[in-house]
Write an enzyme that holds these catalytic residues in place. Sequence first.
Site, PDB file in Angstrom:
ATOM      1  N   ASN A 120       0.928  -0.958  -0.054  1.00  0.00           N
ATOM      2  CA  ASN A 120      -0.119   0.034  -0.060  1.00  0.00           C
ATOM      3  C   ASN A 120       1.283   1.144   0.012  1.00  0.00           C
ATOM      4  OD1 ASN A 120      -1.728   1.975   0.159  1.00  0.00           O
ATOM      5  ND2 ASN A 120      -2.208   1.230   2.578  1.00  0.00           N
ATOM      6  N   TRP A 121       0.843   1.952  -1.382  1.00  0.00           N
ATOM      7  CA  TRP A 121       1.733   3.470  -1.576  1.00  0.00           C
ATOM      8  C   TRP A 121       1.305   4.455  -0.707  1.00  0.00           C
ATOM      9  CZ3 TRP A 121       4.691   2.400  -6.604  1.00  0.00           C
ATOM     10  CH2 TRP A 121       5.170   1.826  -7.073  1.00  0.00           C
ATOM     11  N   LYS A 122      -0.458   4.076  -0.486  1.00  0.00           N
ATOM     12  CA  LYS A 122      -0.886   5.944   0.699  1.00  0.00           C
ATOM     13  C   LYS A 122      -0.875   6.499  -0.501  1.00  0.00           C
ATOM     14  CE  LYS A 122       0.166   3.233   4.799  1.00  0.00           C
ATOM     15  NZ  LYS A 122      -0.279   3.664   6.278  1.00  0.00           N
ATOM     16  N   HIS A 141      -9.665   1.942   5.206  1.00  0.00           N
ATOM     17  CA  HIS A 141      -8.628   1.530   5.554  1.00  0.00           C
ATOM     18  C   HIS A 141      -8.751   2.459   6.556  1.00  0.00           C
ATOM     19  CE1 HIS A 141      -4.791   2.393   6.507  1.00  0.00           C
ATOM     20  NE2 HIS A 141      -3.414   1.735   6.234  1.00  0.00           N
ATOM     21  N   GLU A 170      -7.178   4.642   7.984  1.00  0.00           N
ATOM     22  CA  GLU A 170      -6.841   5.962   7.508  1.00  0.00           C
ATOM     23  C   GLU A 170      -7.954   6.884   7.124  1.00  0.00           C
ATOM     24  OE1 GLU A 170      -3.254   5.420   5.477  1.00  0.00           O
ATOM     25  OE2 GLU A 170      -2.494   5.063   7.147  1.00  0.00           O
ATOM     26  N   GLU A 190      -5.130  -5.109  10.765  1.00  0.00           N
ATOM     27  CA  GLU A 190      -4.546  -3.616  10.789  1.00  0.00           C
ATOM     28  C   GLU A 190      -5.092  -3.083  11.943  1.00  0.00           C
ATOM     29  OE1 GLU A 190      -2.710  -2.328   6.484  1.00  0.00           O
ATOM     30  OE2 GLU A 190      -4.098  -1.051   7.308  1.00  0.00           O
ATOM     31  N   GLY A 249       2.514   2.285  10.565  1.00  0.00           N
ATOM     32  CA  GLY A 249       3.558   3.583  10.555  1.00  0.00           C
ATOM     33  C   GLY A 249       4.333   3.808  12.020  1.00  0.00           C
ATOM     34  N   SER A 282       3.383  -1.967  10.083  1.00  0.00           N
ATOM     35  CA  SER A 282       5.313  -2.113  10.574  1.00  0.00           C
ATOM     36  C   SER A 282       5.192  -3.876   9.929  1.00  0.00           C
ATOM     37  CB  SER A 282       5.309  -1.854  12.276  1.00  0.00           C
ATOM     38  OG  SER A 282       4.725  -0.455  12.132  1.00  0.00           O
ATOM     39  N   GLY A 295       2.537  -1.195   4.208  1.00  0.00           N
ATOM     40  CA  GLY A 295       3.284   0.015   3.982  1.00  0.00           C
ATOM     41  C   GLY A 295       4.552   1.107   3.593  1.00  0.00           C
ATOM     42  N   GLY A 296       4.989   1.286   4.887  1.00  0.00           N
ATOM     43  CA  GLY A 296       6.292   1.677   4.741  1.00  0.00           C
ATOM     44  C   GLY A 296       7.599   1.011   4.251  1.00  0.00           C
TER      45      GLY A 296
HETATM   46  P1  13P Z   1       3.108   0.688   8.057  1.00  0.00           P
HETATM   47  O1  13P Z   1       3.660  -1.334   7.190  1.00  0.00           O
HETATM   48  O2  13P Z   1       4.017   1.774   7.226  1.00  0.00           O
HETATM   49  O3  13P Z   1       3.366   0.162   8.782  1.00  0.00           O
HETATM   50  O4  13P Z   1       1.570   0.964   6.919  1.00  0.00           O
HETATM   51  C1  13P Z   1       0.428  -1.076   6.831  1.00  0.00           C
HETATM   52  C2  13P Z   1      -0.403   0.565   6.392  1.00  0.00           C
HETATM   53  O5  13P Z   1      -0.871   0.469   6.757  1.00  0.00           O
HETATM   54  C3  13P Z   1      -0.783  -0.592   5.038  1.00  0.00           C
HETATM   55  O6  13P Z   1      -2.043  -0.489   5.079  1.00  0.00           O
END
Ligand code: 13P
Length: 254
Positions: A11-13, A99, A101, A168, A174, A212, A233-234
């Site tokens: 997920n590149w956000k 998600h 977010e 999640e 994050g 994470s 994510g990251g």
């Molecule tokens: P991180 O891997 O950066 O914690 O993000 C997880 C995420 O929100 C994937 O959708």
Amino acid sequence: MKERTPLVAGNWKMLGDAASNTALLDRMRSAFDGGNFARIQALICPPFPYLALAADRLRSSPVVWGAQDVSDQAEGAFTGEVSANMLRDLGCTHAIVGHSERRGMHGETDTVVASKAHRLIAAGICPIICVGESLAQRQSHLTEAVLAHQIDAVVGVVKGGAAVIAYEPIWAIGSGRAATPEMAQAAHAFIRARLQAGGAPADQIRVIYGGSVGAASASALFVQPDIDGALVGGASRNADDFVAICESATQAKF
Ligand code: 13P
């Protein structure tokens, strides 16, 4: 080997630009073209404006691409929204919905998340439905109650089996602090049991973990029996890390 094909999704956000995203896609493509990842499914979810770029750079590679969100409406006067059929036109095989977010910053309710998942399934796209508790909820021993509520809201939609659930925990996203494998396994087992209780084919539905996940933490998560992959994510913004996570999934056995 896992009975369900592991899914590793990036997920590149809202990150990157045309130059950096092209470079990242090309690095991932060459790693996958040269490797043996037949046992897993790898997915990249870039921001909407780069879906066509992903389609161009990943076409006929083993890596598929998907979106980070979708409209809960079929079509019409919904300025700024993107429909499931549009995503299908772009070759998306998957899309993330619910998600934290989006639930947290954009007020998406369980009902909206279920409608989005329904639109995707109707368009032949696999929804990745995110669920998970906040730190305060975990500390108040409400994790299972929160997950039960979120799963019950979508269980009717996922009865056909063509869906993925992403667990999640919000506190792990994050933060650099992934859930322990045991903690994640317990939540995944609860989710699977809840899907089963609601009449969904729980053995077929992949439940993936997000929060994470990195090259170092992935293997211990993937050996857990109810963890069928990761939503990253990251670490999905680094080709070496993402490929290392995919390699861990390829080797996962139980
Ligand atoms: P991180 O891997 O950066 O914690 O993000 C997880 C995420 O929100 C994937 O959708």
